[in-house]
Design a protein around this motif. Structure first.
Motif, PDB file in Angstrom:
ATOM      1  N   VAL A  48      -5.053   7.228   2.736  1.00  0.00           N
ATOM      2  CA  VAL A  48      -5.125   6.515   1.460  1.00  0.00           C
ATOM      3  C   VAL A  48      -5.347   5.040   1.778  1.00  0.00           C
ATOM      4  CG1 VAL A  48      -3.888   5.941  -0.671  1.00  0.00           C
ATOM      5  CG2 VAL A  48      -3.516   8.175   0.431  1.00  0.00           C
ATOM      6  N   SER A  61      -7.775  -0.038  -3.755  1.00  0.00           N
ATOM      7  CA  SER A  61      -7.981   1.028  -4.749  1.00  0.00           C
ATOM      8  C   SER A  61      -9.454   1.295  -5.039  1.00  0.00           C
ATOM      9  CB  SER A  61      -7.246   0.696  -6.046  1.00  0.00           C
ATOM     10  OG  SER A  61      -7.740  -0.508  -6.588  1.00  0.00           O
ATOM     11  N   GLY A  85      -1.238   5.776   4.930  1.00  0.00           N
ATOM     12  CA  GLY A  85      -2.052   4.673   4.421  1.00  0.00           C
ATOM     13  C   GLY A  85      -2.928   4.098   5.512  1.00  0.00           C
ATOM     14  N   ASP A 136       2.509   7.596  -4.352  1.00  0.00           N
ATOM     15  CA  ASP A 136       1.996   8.148  -5.609  1.00  0.00           C
ATOM     16  C   ASP A 136       0.983   9.263  -5.351  1.00  0.00           C
ATOM     17  OD1 ASP A 136       3.589   6.399  -7.040  1.00  0.00           O
ATOM     18  OD2 ASP A 136       1.972   4.969  -7.443  1.00  0.00           O
ATOM     19  N   TYR A 137       0.127   9.072  -4.357  1.00  0.00           N
ATOM     20  CA  TYR A 137      -0.865  10.096  -4.030  1.00  0.00           C
ATOM     21  C   TYR A 137      -0.171  11.371  -3.556  1.00  0.00           C
ATOM     22  CZ  TYR A 137      -5.110  12.305  -2.416  1.00  0.00           C
ATOM     23  OH  TYR A 137      -6.153  13.183  -2.258  1.00  0.00           O
ATOM     24  N   ASN A 145      -5.653   0.946   1.394  1.00  0.00           N
ATOM     25  CA  ASN A 145      -4.857  -0.009   0.632  1.00  0.00           C
ATOM     26  C   ASN A 145      -5.652  -0.640  -0.507  1.00  0.00           C
ATOM     27  OD1 ASN A 145      -6.502  -1.725   2.103  1.00  0.00           O
ATOM     28  ND2 ASN A 145      -4.852  -2.919   2.981  1.00  0.00           N
ATOM     29  N   ALA A 189       0.817  -1.212   0.000  1.00  0.00           N
ATOM     30  CA  ALA A 189       0.000   0.000   0.000  1.00  0.00           C
ATOM     31  C   ALA A 189       0.854   1.268   0.000  1.00  0.00           C
ATOM     32  CB  ALA A 189      -0.926   0.005   1.205  1.00  0.00           C
ATOM     33  N   ASP A 199       3.117   2.143  -1.981  1.00  0.00           N
ATOM     34  CA  ASP A 199       3.215   2.682  -3.347  1.00  0.00           C
ATOM     35  C   ASP A 199       2.050   3.625  -3.630  1.00  0.00           C
ATOM     36  OD1 ASP A 199       5.521   1.239  -3.809  1.00  0.00           O
ATOM     37  OD2 ASP A 199       4.482  -0.405  -4.843  1.00  0.00           O
ATOM     38  N   ARG A 200       0.851   3.241  -3.208  1.00  0.00           N
ATOM     39  CA  ARG A 200      -0.323   4.102  -3.410  1.00  0.00           C
ATOM     40  C   ARG A 200      -0.188   5.402  -2.618  1.00  0.00           C
ATOM     41  NH1 ARG A 200      -5.888   2.466  -2.701  1.00  0.00           N
ATOM     42  NH2 ARG A 200      -6.073   4.179  -4.129  1.00  0.00           N
TER      43      ARG A 200
END
Length: 174
Positions: free
Chosen positions: A155, A159, A125, A21-22, A157, A15, A17-18
């Motif tokens: 954010v 999507s 996250g 990126d956000y 985990n 998670a 990575d998300r």
């Protein structure tokens, strides 16, 4: 909303990575800067069995401590290498970025750094822990949302779920 100082809490899970990126998208949109934060949690009871072995003479306590120190140093080095890679990615996007990596309670460290740095927002996250697991293990995102001096972007985990922006709780409010 424009966020110029964006503190990004990362935990080396998929998670992350998300979350990264956000945060990168927020920084690009507002020409902001990032501070990446990773905390290796303090685990006082993780090696209780080894310490008991040392206590009854099966292993020397100095050897147990040496092994612990070496393992922690290895984890710190791996985390710093990972954060350096993320920092370089952000720099390729012309986003000023630094990082902090420490052995500490994650929630407390994130809130302390957000305060000291004057973060406009914390991006963190959410692991998706629920019920008893959340009660026993706690939730870093909940702690940060309730104690950070600025808004917290959570954010998930998954999507398929939406990102939440949580405002800081006012001191003295119930």
């Amino acid at each position: 909303m424009n966020y110029h100082t964006i503190l990004v809490a990362l935990d080396r899970t998929a998670a992350s990575d998300r979350v990264f990126d956000y945060a990168l998208g927020l920084a690009e949109a507002s020409q902001g800067q990032l501070r990446l934060v990773h905390s290796l949690p303090v685990k006082p009871y993780e090696n209780l069995g080894k310490m008991i072995d040392a206590g009854v003479g099966l292993r020397s306590s100095s050897q147990v401590q040496h092994d612990e120190d070496a393992a922690q140093l290895q984890q710190l080095q791996e985390a710093r290498t990972w954060l350096e890679r993320l920092r370089n990615e952000a720099l390729r996007h012309n986003i000023p970025t630094d990082f902090v990596c420490e052995v500490a309670d994650p929630g407390a460290l994130i809130c302390q750094l957000a305060t000291a740095w004057g973060a406009d927002v914390v991006v963190v996250g959410h692991s998706g822990k629920r019920g008893l697991k959340k009660l026993i293990l706690g939730s870093v995102s909940d702690h940060v949302a309730n104690h950070a001096p600025c808004p917290t972007v959570v954010v998930p985990n998954d999507s398929s779920l939406e990102v939440e922006v949580l405002q800081p709780k006012l001191q003295g409010s119930v």
